[in-house]
Design an enzyme around this catalytic site. Structure first.
Site, PDB file in Angstrom:
ATOM      1  N   GLU A 244      -6.847  17.938  -4.244  1.00  0.00           N
ATOM      2  CA  GLU A 244      -7.696  18.938  -4.884  1.00  0.00           C
ATOM      3  C   GLU A 244      -8.086  18.560  -6.308  1.00  0.00           C
ATOM      4  O   GLU A 244      -8.579  19.387  -7.071  1.00  0.00           O
ATOM      5  CB  GLU A 244      -6.984  20.288  -4.867  1.00  0.00           C
ATOM      6  CG  GLU A 244      -6.654  20.787  -3.477  1.00  0.00           C
ATOM      7  CD  GLU A 244      -7.867  21.354  -2.737  1.00  0.00           C
ATOM      8  OE1 GLU A 244      -8.611  22.143  -3.328  1.00  0.00           O
ATOM      9  OE2 GLU A 244      -8.059  20.994  -1.558  1.00  0.00           O
TER      10      GLU A 244
ATOM     11  N   HIS B 268      -4.235  26.881  -6.609  1.00  0.00           N
ATOM     12  CA  HIS B 268      -4.125  25.624  -7.360  1.00  0.00           C
ATOM     13  C   HIS B 268      -3.147  25.823  -8.522  1.00  0.00           C
ATOM     14  O   HIS B 268      -2.980  26.938  -9.023  1.00  0.00           O
ATOM     15  CB  HIS B 268      -5.475  25.202  -7.954  1.00  0.00           C
ATOM     16  CG  HIS B 268      -6.475  24.754  -6.937  1.00  0.00           C
ATOM     17  ND1 HIS B 268      -7.800  25.135  -6.979  1.00  0.00           N
ATOM     18  CD2 HIS B 268      -6.350  23.951  -5.857  1.00  0.00           C
ATOM     19  CE1 HIS B 268      -8.449  24.582  -5.972  1.00  0.00           C
ATOM     20  NE2 HIS B 268      -7.595  23.864  -5.273  1.00  0.00           N
TER      21      HIS B 268
ATOM     22  N   CYS C  97     -11.520  26.040 -14.191  1.00  0.00           N
ATOM     23  CA  CYS C  97     -12.106  25.533 -12.944  1.00  0.00           C
ATOM     24  C   CYS C  97     -13.432  24.840 -13.199  1.00  0.00           C
ATOM     25  O   CYS C  97     -13.826  23.943 -12.456  1.00  0.00           O
ATOM     26  CB  CYS C  97     -12.339  26.680 -11.959  1.00  0.00           C
ATOM     27  SG  CYS C  97     -10.857  27.235 -11.098  1.00  0.00           S
TER      28      CYS C  97
END
Length: 446
Positions: free
Chosen positions: A174, A250, A369
């Site tokens: 990720e 995450h 993000c």
């Protein structure tokens, strides 16, 4: 030689929409099917980029993906004209169609893992695009992401680019959302902290049971090998399976680091004491600040809802650190009170700046993000594609570009409109000229 950390934010794409595609991301699911405002989302992102540049930070721009992804829809059996492909997919396979319209590349913390030259065996900055195998809509990104990174960091004397890891959940990666680098200064060798959710080949070890663990231990190891990192410069830490099951999809939703500060919730890590002890040992004699937030100070759900840890932790030109937080943190009395008290403590964090990124937040992504961090030397910075670096002229030009090409309202029905595809391709074609990227998109190459 001067060193800096550049932040490269993803431009929000013209098809920014709410489809609830990200199982395990509470905000994404809770706003599914709401109408979106791509123009407002893009402008909110640009305002944050410009504000950071005005603070003296090095701020860059990464282009979005081409969406709807006609090439993928054709691979999946839809045929005919582009308009026919869109109509067939929207009618016959709604979920697949929506995934191929996603503007999720705006969250560039998932674009790649980056290791600075101070850490790598060959003294170059290394990039590995994330394969994002856990979510179909994001697994469509890595090839074009790699193209964009190569066009942004093109000089092979300074930059090394790797292919993304194999497209299999055993090597689920990720990107920087599960990677943090700690160092005494950006120019010195640091400790790269890889956070994983599970071991892919060991089913007897802890892992979440409700939501998926997207990052594997094996993927972290592979990236460390590709980047030429030594064992002494890497720490592998498992994310707490219980917090993944509560919506912490995450690590950057529960922890953020910068230079010699790790800011994290007490529930962030599995076997936390041992992991942090290894970090401290490898960091050496330099001061390392662990800023741990207790559940009694901010509960886990408040941290998730406001994205307290999905904030940017930045070192300003004066040497002090600031937190770039979403306005949701300011609007939550518990979190706002915590942050107000935090900046009075004896840590390098001395201020908080709040930004409105609600269009992103509703889809499950906060300020952290939206950016990819790249530590650079002065020479490396001079080798970066200068057309991608934020300044007054680029800010104005990109705002005009958004005004020209973006819609201010987008519903699911709009996504099947062939005119939207035409608008998006026209926008991206012009953007590659503004940012001097060359032909990075399939529609340009074909």
């Amino acid at each position: 030689m001067q060193h800096c950390e550049a932040n490269f934010d993803g431009l929000v794409g013209p098809t920014h929409n709410y489809a609830g595609l990200s199982f395990g991301n509470v905000a994404s699911f809770s706003n599914a099917s709401a109408d979106s405002n791509p123009k407002e989302a893009a402008k909110q992102g640009l305002l944050k980029m410009k504000a950071l540049a005005d603070m003296g930070m090095v701020q860059g721009v990464l282009a979005p993906q081409e969406r709807p992804d006609i090439a993928t829809l054709r691979r999946l059996g839809f045929a005919g004209s582009d308009a026919r492909v869109l109509e067939q997919a929207a009618t016959q396979a709604r979920e697949v169609f929506l995934a191929c319209c996603s503007a999720s590349s705006m969250w560039t913390a998932n674009a790649a893992t980056v290791s600075p030259s101070a850490d790598t065996a060959d003294g170059r900055v290394h990039f590995t695009p994330a394969n994002l195998t856990n979510k179909f809509h994001r697994s469509l990104e890595p090839q074009v992401t790699g193209n964009i990174l190569k066009a942004t960091f093109a000089n092979s004397k300074y930059f090394a680019h790797h292919a993304h890891l194999p497209d299999n959940d055993h090597f689920g990666d990720e990107g920087a959302a599960n990677h943090t680098r700690l160092c005494s200064s950006y120019g010195h060798a640091g400790i790269e902290m890889f956070v994983y959710g599970r071991h892919a080949f060991r089913h007897d070890l802890p892992q979440p049971t409700r939501y998926p663990a997207r990052q594997t231990f094996e993927a972290c190891q592979a990236i460390a090998r590709l980047h030429g990192l030594s064992d002494e410069s890497v720490v592998y830490i498992q994310q707490n399976p219980n917090v993944i099951d509560q919506g912490v999809f995450h690590n950057d939703v529960i922890a953020v680091g910068n230079q010699n500060v790790l800011f994290y919730h007490e529930l962030a890590f599995h076997n936390s004491e041992a992991a942090l002890s290894e970090l401290r040992t490898k960091f050496g004699d330099n001061p390392l600040h662990f800023v741990e937030v207790k559940s009694s100070e901010v509960g886990l759900q408040d941290a998730i809802k406001t994205y307290l840890f999905n904030t940017q932790l930045l070192t300003l030109p004066d040497g002090n650190m600031t937190i770039i937080a979403p306005t949701e943190c300011e609007e939550n009395s518990t979190v706002a009170a915590y942050l107000a008290e935090l900046v009075t403590r004896d840590t390098p964090i001395k201020s908080v700046n709040y930004f409105d990124v609600k269009q992103s937040m509703r889809n499950g992504g906060g300020p952290a993000c939206l950016r990819l961090r790249v530590a650079l030397t002065e020479d490396e910075l001079s080798a970066v594609n200068a057309s991608t670096l934020m300044n007054e002229a680029l800010f104005n030009r990109l705002n005009s570009w958004v005004d020209k090409h973006y819609r201010d309202r987008l519903s699911e029905q709009d996504l099947r409109d062939p005119q939207l595809l035409t608008e998006s391709r026209s926008a991206l074609d012009e953007l590659t000229q503004i940012l001097k990227l060359g032909s990075v998109y399939p529609f340009q190459q074909n």
